[in-house]
Design a protein around this motif. Structure first.
Motif, PDB file in Angstrom:
ATOM      1  N   PHE A 211      -4.665 -56.529   1.993  1.00 30.17           N
ATOM      2  CA  PHE A 211      -6.091 -55.842   1.682  1.00 30.17           C
ATOM      3  C   PHE A 211      -6.746 -56.515   0.539  1.00 30.17           C
ATOM      4  O   PHE A 211      -8.011 -56.769   0.649  1.00 30.17           O
ATOM      5  CB  PHE A 211      -6.250 -54.376   1.737  1.00 30.17           C
ATOM      6  N   ALA A 212      -6.044 -56.471  -0.710  1.00 27.43           N
ATOM      7  CA  ALA A 212      -6.634 -56.998  -1.895  1.00 27.43           C
ATOM      8  C   ALA A 212      -6.890 -58.401  -1.684  1.00 27.43           C
ATOM      9  O   ALA A 212      -8.036 -58.951  -2.099  1.00 27.43           O
ATOM     10  CB  ALA A 212      -5.648 -56.631  -3.017  1.00 27.43           C
ATOM     11  N   SER A 213      -5.995 -59.033  -0.908  1.00 27.40           N
ATOM     12  CA  SER A 213      -6.252 -60.518  -0.912  1.00 27.40           C
ATOM     13  C   SER A 213      -7.089 -60.951   0.284  1.00 27.40           C
ATOM     14  O   SER A 213      -7.950 -62.016   0.191  1.00 27.40           O
ATOM     15  CB  SER A 213      -5.051 -61.309  -0.733  1.00 27.40           C
ATOM     16  N   ILE A 218     -12.262 -63.467   2.012  1.00 29.50           N
ATOM     17  CA  ILE A 218     -13.723 -63.360   2.875  1.00 29.50           C
ATOM     18  C   ILE A 218     -14.682 -63.867   2.127  1.00 29.50           C
ATOM     19  O   ILE A 218     -15.723 -64.642   2.476  1.00 29.50           O
ATOM     20  CB  ILE A 218     -14.011 -62.129   3.395  1.00 29.50           C
ATOM     21  N   ALA A 219     -14.585 -63.788   0.584  1.00 29.90           N
ATOM     22  CA  ALA A 219     -15.754 -64.323  -0.155  1.00 29.90           C
ATOM     23  C   ALA A 219     -15.514 -65.803  -0.207  1.00 29.90           C
ATOM     24  O   ALA A 219     -16.585 -66.710  -0.072  1.00 29.90           O
ATOM     25  CB  ALA A 219     -15.455 -63.546  -1.547  1.00 29.90           C
ATOM     26  N   ALA A 265     -22.068 -61.520   1.465  1.00 33.40           N
ATOM     27  CA  ALA A 265     -20.701 -61.379   0.876  1.00 33.40           C
ATOM     28  C   ALA A 265     -20.264 -59.909   0.529  1.00 33.40           C
ATOM     29  O   ALA A 265     -19.342 -59.389   0.734  1.00 33.40           O
ATOM     30  CB  ALA A 265     -20.463 -62.092  -0.562  1.00 33.40           C
ATOM     31  N   ALA A 266     -21.330 -59.021  -0.164  1.00 34.31           N
ATOM     32  CA  ALA A 266     -20.950 -57.869  -0.601  1.00 34.31           C
ATOM     33  C   ALA A 266     -20.622 -56.963   0.679  1.00 34.31           C
ATOM     34  O   ALA A 266     -19.839 -56.248   0.656  1.00 34.31           O
ATOM     35  CB  ALA A 266     -22.258 -57.394  -1.254  1.00 34.31           C
ATOM     36  N   ALA A 267     -21.580 -57.249   1.729  1.00 31.68           N
ATOM     37  CA  ALA A 267     -21.524 -56.586   3.089  1.00 31.68           C
ATOM     38  C   ALA A 267     -20.072 -56.457   3.520  1.00 31.68           C
ATOM     39  O   ALA A 267     -19.380 -55.576   3.952  1.00 31.68           O
ATOM     40  CB  ALA A 267     -22.457 -56.684   4.079  1.00 31.68           C
ATOM     41  N   LEU A 268     -19.669 -57.878   3.707  1.00 32.31           N
ATOM     42  CA  LEU A 268     -18.338 -58.119   4.269  1.00 32.31           C
ATOM     43  C   LEU A 268     -17.079 -57.455   3.378  1.00 32.31           C
ATOM     44  O   LEU A 268     -16.124 -56.976   3.756  1.00 32.31           O
ATOM     45  CB  LEU A 268     -17.991 -59.538   4.172  1.00 32.31           C
ATOM     46  N   VAL A 269     -17.229 -57.776   2.019  1.00 32.95           N
ATOM     47  CA  VAL A 269     -16.348 -56.997   1.026  1.00 32.95           C
ATOM     48  C   VAL A 269     -16.291 -55.427   1.133  1.00 32.95           C
ATOM     49  O   VAL A 269     -15.250 -54.935   1.325  1.00 32.95           O
ATOM     50  CB  VAL A 269     -16.328 -57.427  -0.404  1.00 32.95           C
ATOM     51  N   LEU A 271     -17.245 -53.900   3.871  1.00 32.68           N
ATOM     52  CA  LEU A 271     -16.672 -53.578   5.128  1.00 32.68           C
ATOM     53  C   LEU A 271     -15.001 -53.382   5.019  1.00 32.68           C
ATOM     54  O   LEU A 271     -14.428 -52.740   5.550  1.00 32.68           O
ATOM     55  CB  LEU A 271     -17.092 -54.346   6.199  1.00 32.68           C
ATOM     56  N   LEU A 272     -14.577 -54.638   4.333  1.00 35.27           N
ATOM     57  CA  LEU A 272     -13.099 -54.636   4.412  1.00 35.27           C
ATOM     58  C   LEU A 272     -12.601 -53.486   3.482  1.00 35.27           C
ATOM     59  O   LEU A 272     -11.431 -52.994   3.891  1.00 35.27           O
ATOM     60  CB  LEU A 272     -12.481 -55.914   3.536  1.00 35.27           C
TER      61      LEU A 272
END
Lengths: 287, 274
Positions: A211-213, A218-219, A265-269, A271-272
């Motif tokens: 998950f960290a990676s 994704i960024a 990018a912020a939204a994707l991170v 979400l993850l």
């Protein structure tokens, strides 16, 4: 709620610095205009004008905000001027590249952990692939694939996957190797097969690392897609929006596109991050 | 199964010395960067069925290494070693023993029942059989009702009991324990020692137990193996005259103190070499 004050303070300081910089950087143009007209101009006149220029060097925050609002809410979603439409073009290629990159990174990691030969033969190439400047590679990938008749989403996804497989690979290798000697000895004492060790010990242990990676990946995938949209005069996506903005000196358009990318990018991170918290809590790995 | 039958019998009589574990002139030399290190030298040992044997000695005396050799987690470089009449590795593949480490090593993402189920799944036991075995061993370590809990919800002592249950679940008749209570406080340790003795009495397992606590070794064992370092070797083997059934108060008896005295002297003698 105790966090609201410090967060707002930091935000306020940033906005203040931004306004000051906008005034400073845009003032010169106002002075040159005045000099050309043979007039003298005072600071009191300069300051309001620096915040409403057509093509400022640095647009003021409210100009960017207006540009962003117009791009997102002021246009039909299907319009070429809509940031939602461009954002979706970029997002779809990002997700495709991220998916491919993640799968490739995980598969390579599994191979590397189980085979010494793969460890020694694949890892150096994986590292080398990331030392090549992506700005140099991206146009070649786009041009070569275009000459083969492949256009649209796929070439951008390739570049995006190129950037995103590496963090997944490195994180996953570390994660799969994270079980300690005692855990492996226990498995050995039960005469467990390598597949038992993998599915029941190594894979679950690697999830926090994965998950960290994934967040880094994704960024990186988003950056890769935007870089892939820059060359060869692309007309779709946030990268194309950045490029056309810089052609025509539309700085507000550039900044609005930049902020859209940052928000995406912020939204994707985030979400993850939510998926991570949910998964790790269910597994008892996060407390 | 044999162990099930043994479980019915409240106090199995000590079987005549049929050696379950037999070591002859066992050597193990590690090759390190600073040259060879002799971890075990000329170890002779025979452990009979139903024995409770403790290995005691200062760190570096090879007690853990010897246990790992029996478990086939280390490969001896000389001498012979048989477990259940087989080579140690054959015995490992035949799943002849359960191993308990100093840390419980439970998977945080599995419940206590899930953790006990893990070796059973690996060994291919059926679902109903697994459920029945989990219930049985949870009862043995007095954790009935805790199967659905997760490791972090349990105290350190309870976690270690769960790891013992996990080692018991597949009916290996040898239990290898490497300082299983070393990380626990003394009160918990006393309780677990009592519980372990009760469990040993009930199941008739052969137990090899590594410790560096003299009272623990004397309280638990039918035989105490005193070891000393550089090179790791056996310096004394003490047959305990204590009855197999031991209340905790036995530790104040003259007999107990005399054995503890002899262990202490053995340890001191081992140290005078360096």
């Amino acid at each position: 709620m105790r966090h609201v004050v410090p967060v707002l303070t930091v935000l306020g300081v940033i906005v203040a610095i931004w306004y000051a910089a906008a005034i400073g950087m845009n003032a010169r143009w106002e002075r040159d205009q005045a000099a050309r007209a043979g007039e003298t101009i005072t600071w009191a006149e300069i300051v309001p004008r620096t915040m409403s220029q057509e093509r400022p060097i640095l647009p003021a925050p409210h100009q960017v905000g207006a540009g962003l609002w117009d791009g997102i809410a002021g246009q039909a979603v299907t319009s070429r001027r809509s940031l939602v439409w461009h954002g979706w073009v970029t997002l779809s290629a990002t997700l495709a590249g991220f998916g491919v990159g993640t799968a490739a990174g995980m598969l390579l990691a599994v191979g590397i952990v189980h085979s010494r030969v793969m460890d020694q033969s694949v890892m150096p190439w994986a590292v080398a692939s990331q030392t090549v400047p992506i700005l140099a590679i991206a146009p070649m990938v786009i041009v070569v694939l275009a000459s083969l008749g492949v256009k649209g989403l796929l070439p951008k996804a390739v570049i995006s996957a190129w950037l995103s497989f590496f963090p997944v690979l490195v994180g996953m290798v570390a994660g799969l190797r994270s079980p300690d000697g005692m855990q492996l000895d226990l498995m050995r004492s039960w005469n467990a097969s390598p597949s038992h060790v993998f599915w029941r010990l190594r894979l679950p242990s690697s999830l926090p690392w994965l998950f960290a990676s994934l967040k880094v990946a994704i960024a990186a995938a988003l950056v890769g897609t935007i870089v892939g949209e820059l060359p060869a005069g692309a007309t779709q996506g946030l990268g194309a929006r950045l490029l056309s903005g810089s052609y025509y000196g539309q700085t507000v358009q550039i900044w609005a596109a930049l902020f859209t990318a940052a928000i995406l990018a912020a939204a994707l991170v985030m979400l993850l991050g939510a998926v991570e918290r949910l998964t790790l809590r269910r597994m008892g790995l996060a407390r | 199964m044999n162990a099930t039958a043994a479980q019915m019998d409240p106090a199995p009589a000590p079987a005549p010395a049929a050696a379950v574990i037999a070591a002859r002139n066992l050597d193990l030399t590690f090759q390190t960067r600073d040259g060879p290190v002799q971890a075990l030298k000329g170890v002779d040992l025979s452990i009979g069925r139903g024995d409770f044997v403790s290995f005691i000695g200062p760190s570096g005396c090879g007690k853990t290494t010897l246990l790992r050799c029996i478990a086939a987690l280390e490969q001896p470089t000389g001498g012979s070693l048989t477990v259940n009449g087989m080579s140690a590795d054959e015995a490992r593949r035949a799943r002849a023993y359960g191993y308990v480490f100093q840390a419980p090593g439970l998977y945080p993402w599995r419940s206590i029942a899930g953790n006990i189920s893990l070796p059973l799944e690996i060994m291919g036991f059926g679902k109903a059989d697994r459920r029945e075995r989990i219930a049985r061993v949870l009862d043995l370590v007095e954790l009935t009702g805790f199967g659905g809990k997760y490791p972090w919800q349990l105290s350190g002592g309870m976690q270690q009991r769960a790891s013992i249950a996990r080692a018991l679940a597949f009916d290996a008749d040898i239990l290898l324990m490497d300082e299983p209570f070393g990380a626990l406080d003394e009160i918990v340790r006393d309780r677990l020692n009592e519980a372990l003795l009760a469990l040993w009495e009930k199941t008739g397992k052969t137990i090899a137990f590594v410790t560096h606590s003299i009272p623990e070794a004397v309280y638990l064992s039918t035989r105490i193996v005193v070891m000393s370092p550089r090179p790791g070797r056996i310096t004394d083997v003490i047959e305990s005259p204590l009855h197999r059934h031991r209340p905790l108060e036995i530790r104040d008896s003259a007999e107990f103190i005399a054995i503890a005295q002899r262990v202490r002297e053995g340890l001191r003698a081992g140290h005078s070499y360096d």
